[in-house]
Write an enzyme that holds these catalytic residues in place. Structure first.
Site, short mmCIF file in Angstrom:
data_model
loop_
_atom_site.label_atom_id
_atom_site.label_comp_id
_atom_site.label_asym_id
_atom_site.label_seq_id
_atom_site.Cartn_x
_atom_site.Cartn_y
_atom_site.Cartn_z
N HIS A 1 50.10 4.95 64.20
CA HIS A 1 50.22 4.08 65.36
C HIS A 1 49.67 4.79 66.59
CE1 HIS A 1 54.06 6.01 64.36
NE2 HIS A 1 54.19 6.22 65.65
N LEU B 1 63.06 22.84 68.26
CA LEU B 1 63.42 22.61 66.84
C LEU B 1 63.40 23.90 66.03
CD1 LEU B 1 61.52 19.24 66.33
CD2 LEU B 1 64.00 19.59 66.14
N SER C 1 56.69 9.94 57.66
CA SER C 1 55.28 9.56 57.84
C SER C 1 54.64 9.06 56.55
CB SER C 1 54.52 10.80 58.32
OG SER C 1 53.13 10.61 58.19
N GLN D 1 53.65 10.78 72.47
CA GLN D 1 53.34 9.35 72.55
C GLN D 1 54.57 8.49 72.25
OE1 GLN D 1 49.97 6.72 70.50
NE2 GLN D 1 51.57 7.17 69.04
N ALA E 1 57.66 17.17 66.50
CA ALA E 1 56.89 17.71 65.36
C ALA E 1 55.54 18.21 65.85
CB ALA E 1 56.67 16.63 64.30
N TYR F 1 51.36 19.48 56.33
CA TYR F 1 52.11 18.56 57.21
C TYR F 1 52.88 17.55 56.36
CZ TYR F 1 52.81 14.49 60.29
OH TYR F 1 53.36 13.42 60.97
N GLU G 1 51.86 9.82 55.74
CA GLU G 1 51.10 10.97 55.22
C GLU G 1 51.79 11.53 53.95
OE1 GLU G 1 48.16 12.14 56.39
OE2 GLU G 1 48.07 14.08 55.38
N GLY H 1 60.97 15.36 71.00
CA GLY H 1 59.59 14.89 71.05
C GLY H 1 59.38 13.86 72.14
P1 NAP Z 1 53.05 13.68 69.50
O1 NAP Z 1 52.52 12.82 70.59
O2 NAP Z 1 52.20 14.77 68.97
O3 NAP Z 1 54.42 14.33 70.03
C1 NAP Z 1 55.04 15.38 69.34
C2 NAP Z 1 56.26 15.83 70.15
O4 NAP Z 1 56.89 16.90 69.42
C3 NAP Z 1 55.93 16.38 71.53
O5 NAP Z 1 56.85 15.87 72.45
C4 NAP Z 1 56.13 17.89 71.38
O6 NAP Z 1 56.60 18.48 72.57
C5 NAP Z 1 57.26 17.90 70.35
N1 NAP Z 1 57.41 19.20 69.69
C6 NAP Z 1 56.44 19.94 69.08
N2 NAP Z 1 56.97 21.11 68.62
C7 NAP Z 1 58.29 21.09 68.96
C8 NAP Z 1 59.36 22.00 68.79
N3 NAP Z 1 59.20 23.19 68.20
N4 NAP Z 1 60.58 21.66 69.26
C9 NAP Z 1 60.78 20.48 69.89
N5 NAP Z 1 59.80 19.58 70.09
C10 NAP Z 1 58.57 19.88 69.63
O7 NAP Z 1 53.51 12.81 68.25
P2 NAP Z 1 53.83 11.23 68.14
O8 NAP Z 1 52.58 10.52 67.77
O9 NAP Z 1 54.60 10.79 69.33
O10 NAP Z 1 54.75 11.21 66.84
C11 NAP Z 1 56.16 11.30 66.93
C12 NAP Z 1 56.72 11.69 65.57
O11 NAP Z 1 56.38 10.71 64.61
C13 NAP Z 1 56.21 13.01 65.01
O12 NAP Z 1 57.27 13.59 64.28
C14 NAP Z 1 55.10 12.59 64.06
O13 NAP Z 1 54.92 13.57 63.07
C15 NAP Z 1 55.67 11.30 63.52
N6 NAP Z 1 54.71 10.29 63.08
C16 NAP Z 1 53.74 9.88 63.92
C17 NAP Z 1 52.86 8.88 63.51
C18 NAP Z 1 51.77 8.37 64.42
O14 NAP Z 1 50.86 7.71 63.91
N7 NAP Z 1 51.86 8.61 65.71
C19 NAP Z 1 53.00 8.31 62.23
C20 NAP Z 1 54.03 8.77 61.41
C21 NAP Z 1 54.89 9.75 61.85
P3 NAP Z 1 55.78 19.51 73.50
O15 NAP Z 1 55.53 18.79 74.77
O16 NAP Z 1 56.75 20.62 73.67
O17 NAP Z 1 54.54 19.91 72.76
O1 G4F Z 2 43.70 10.14 63.46
P1 G4F Z 2 43.95 11.14 62.41
O2 G4F Z 2 43.87 12.56 62.80
O3 G4F Z 2 45.38 10.76 61.80
P2 G4F Z 2 46.11 11.16 60.41
O4 G4F Z 2 45.58 12.41 59.85
O5 G4F Z 2 46.10 9.95 59.54
O6 G4F Z 2 47.59 11.48 60.91
C1 G4F Z 2 48.28 10.64 61.83
O7 G4F Z 2 48.97 9.64 61.12
C2 G4F Z 2 50.01 10.13 60.23
C3 G4F Z 2 50.63 8.90 59.56
O8 G4F Z 2 49.90 8.58 58.40
C4 G4F Z 2 51.02 10.90 61.06
F1 G4F Z 2 52.04 11.34 60.27
C5 G4F Z 2 50.35 12.07 61.74
O9 G4F Z 2 51.28 12.75 62.56
C6 G4F Z 2 49.22 11.53 62.63
O10 G4F Z 2 49.80 10.77 63.66
O11 G4F Z 2 42.95 10.91 61.19
C7 G4F Z 2 42.81 9.66 60.56
C8 G4F Z 2 41.64 9.71 59.59
C9 G4F Z 2 41.67 10.90 58.62
O12 G4F Z 2 41.40 10.44 57.33
C10 G4F Z 2 40.57 11.81 59.10
O13 G4F Z 2 39.94 12.58 58.07
O14 G4F Z 2 40.44 9.86 60.33
C11 G4F Z 2 39.61 10.80 59.67
N1 G4F Z 2 38.69 11.37 60.66
C12 G4F Z 2 37.33 11.29 60.60
N2 G4F Z 2 36.77 11.95 61.62
C13 G4F Z 2 39.02 12.10 61.73
C14 G4F Z 2 37.81 12.47 62.34
N3 G4F Z 2 40.22 12.45 62.24
C15 G4F Z 2 40.24 13.19 63.38
N4 G4F Z 2 41.43 13.54 63.91
N5 G4F Z 2 39.06 13.60 64.00
C16 G4F Z 2 37.83 13.27 63.52
O15 G4F Z 2 36.81 13.63 64.10
#
Ligand code: NAP
Ligand code: G4F
Length: 345
Positions: free
Chosen positions: A190, A58, A136, A13, A81, A160, A138, A9
């Site tokens: 984040h 993956l 997460s 971000q 992911a 998810y 989530e 990944g």
């Molecule tokens: P992101 O920006 O969507 O990045 C996801 C990464 O996963 C990308 O580099 C993507 O690569 C890679 N990926 C997707 N499918 C894959 C596969 N089949 N094999 C290998 N790599 C693959 O997500 P992020 O915000 O950096 O989050 C990083 C991790 O933390 C994720 O697992 C996410 O679920 C988890 N997480 C995020 C948050 C948050 O708020 N950001 C919170 C809790 C947990 P490509 O360039 O190939 O698409």
């Molecule tokens: O920004 P979101 O899409 O993030 P969500 O669903 O909380 O998921 C993110 O955080 C998780 C950690 O808790 C990660 F595991 C996951 O990979 C991802 O990074 O939505 C946040 C909230 C939701 O409740 C959604 O219903 O915003 C609400 N929302 C309202 N209007 C919207 C919108 N979300 C999106 N994406 N787009 C809208 O127009």
């Protein structure tokens, strides 16, 4: 000798911030990239020229074993992911394969290359490759208590979240079955200027920038009442690294402990550029989810005491940082055309 890390990944971000953090801490960092001519690989190699790459997916067990075997990492960070929650209702099988079974495949790769077999007694081999799983908040879904901590019951509300819960449990199981050094970081939302445009804070900051410059008028959103605990991605990758530096592996909740609604985020972002959000935001029922996570708030006291981790950027600063970055980008595009902005994230 410098430590070596492998990040799945890396084009995302968190991968970008983690790679920067590890390189600045003296690590040799390898990123697993998937796909033929992945355009996000070019983007990150421009940003972090020191980063090395290895192919893998993956979905493909063999490619993961080869990658771990070739890199021989001290630390593996499994961040790969499909991270956009709504996609998990559209393609639940794919999301389960990548976000759930993908974790198992990565653990198997580490187990095989480390030469680990059953028995939970910690051997030298068991600690040789340390493993971080991106769990997460989530997973808490319909929350059993607020704030949520490491022991809070999991009740995921999306495919998810269910897949992430599997990844979380299987990481713990490999720790208990093989004595593997596997940790799970339960991270709350984040964000950053590098966040995908599909997530709500970045969707808002991008729209605010466009609206301010007169390039757009309306912003369509779903549920404005949802509450999240939003922090800055740059702060959270420090926690990931700290988790793998502890003597014993464990699980950690990471968040700010501050709650804000989507409406708060919208109001703040529009206020920052001197606009009234109510004149621009429209509700689109199609953006409301089949099952919503209404509220998330972290109790990170375990991470704060054991890791000495503290977030440095608060919600207002985060939204300001994102709006400013998108305004700068939108001005560049307006003045010079999109081609000149290629060097930015
Ligand atoms: P992101 O920006 O969507 O990045 C996801 C990464 O996963 C990308 O580099 C993507 O690569 C890679 N990926 C997707 N499918 C894959 C596969 N089949 N094999 C290998 N790599 C693959 O997500 P992020 O915000 O950096 O989050 C990083 C991790 O933390 C994720 O697992 C996410 O679920 C988890 N997480 C995020 C948050 C948050 O708020 N950001 C919170 C809790 C947990 P490509 O360039 O190939 O698409
Ligand atoms: O920004 P979101 O899409 O993030 P969500 O669903 O909380 O998921 C993110 O955080 C998780 C950690 O808790 C990660 F595991 C996951 O990979 C991802 O990074 O939505 C946040 C909230 C939701 O409740 C959604 O219903 O915003 C609400 N929302 C309202 N209007 C919207 C919108 N979300 C999106 N994406 N787009 C809208 O127009």
């Amino acid at each position: 000798m410098s430590k070596r890390a492998l990040i799945t990944g890396v084009t995302g971000q968190d991968g970008s911030y983690l790679a920067e953090h590890l390189i600045s801490s003296g690590y040799e960092v390898w990123g697993l990239v998937r796909g033929q001519a992945n355009p996000r690989k070019d983007r990150i190699s421009r940003l972090i020229p020191e980063l090395r790459f290895i192919d893998g997916d993956l979905m493909d067990q063999g490619s993961l074993v080869s990658a771990v075997d070739l890199v021989q990492p001290d630390e593996v960070y499994n961040l790969g992911a499909i991270s956009f929650v709504p996609m998990s209702w559209q393609q639940p099988n794919l999301v389960t394969e990548v976000n759930g079974n993908g974790v198992l495949r990565m653990l198997e790769a580490v187990r095989m290359v480390s030469g680990l077999s059953g028995g939970s007694a910690r051997s030298e081999a068991a600690g040789r490759i340390r493993f971080y799983q991106a769990s997460s908040s989530e997973m808490f879904g319909m929350v059993a208590e607020t704030p949520q901590r490491e022991t809070t019951l999991l009740h995921p509300r999306s495919p998810y979240g269910v897949a992430k819960a599997f990844g979380h449990h299987i990481t713990r199981n490999y720790r208990e079955s093989y004595g593997m050094y596997g940790v799970s970081g339960i991270l709350f939302n984040h964000e950053s200027p590098r966040r995908g445009a599909e997530f709500v804070p970045r969707k808002i900051s991008l729209a605010v920038a466009q609206i301010k410059l007169g390039l757009q008028d309306k912003l369509s959103l779903g549920n404005l009442d949802a509450v999240r605990d939003w922090g800055f991605a740059g702060d959270y990758v420090r926690a990931m690294h700290l988790m793998l530096q502890q003597e014993e592996p464990g699980d950690y909740v990471v968040g700010t402990g501050q709650m804000h609604s989507v409406r708060d985020a919208v109001r703040l972002a529009f206020e920052y550029v001197g606009l009234d959000w109510e004149e621009h935001v429209v509700i689109d029922p199609a953006l409301v989810r089949p099952a919503e996570v209404e509220i998330l708030c972290a109790d990170s006291s375990h991470a704060r005491t054991r890791l000495g981790w503290e977030p440095e950027v608060d919600f207002a600063e985060l939204m300001r940082m994102m709006v400013e970055s998108d305004l700068a980008e939108a001005r560049l595009v307006r003045e010079h055309g999109a081609a000149l902005t290629g060097a930015r994230w």
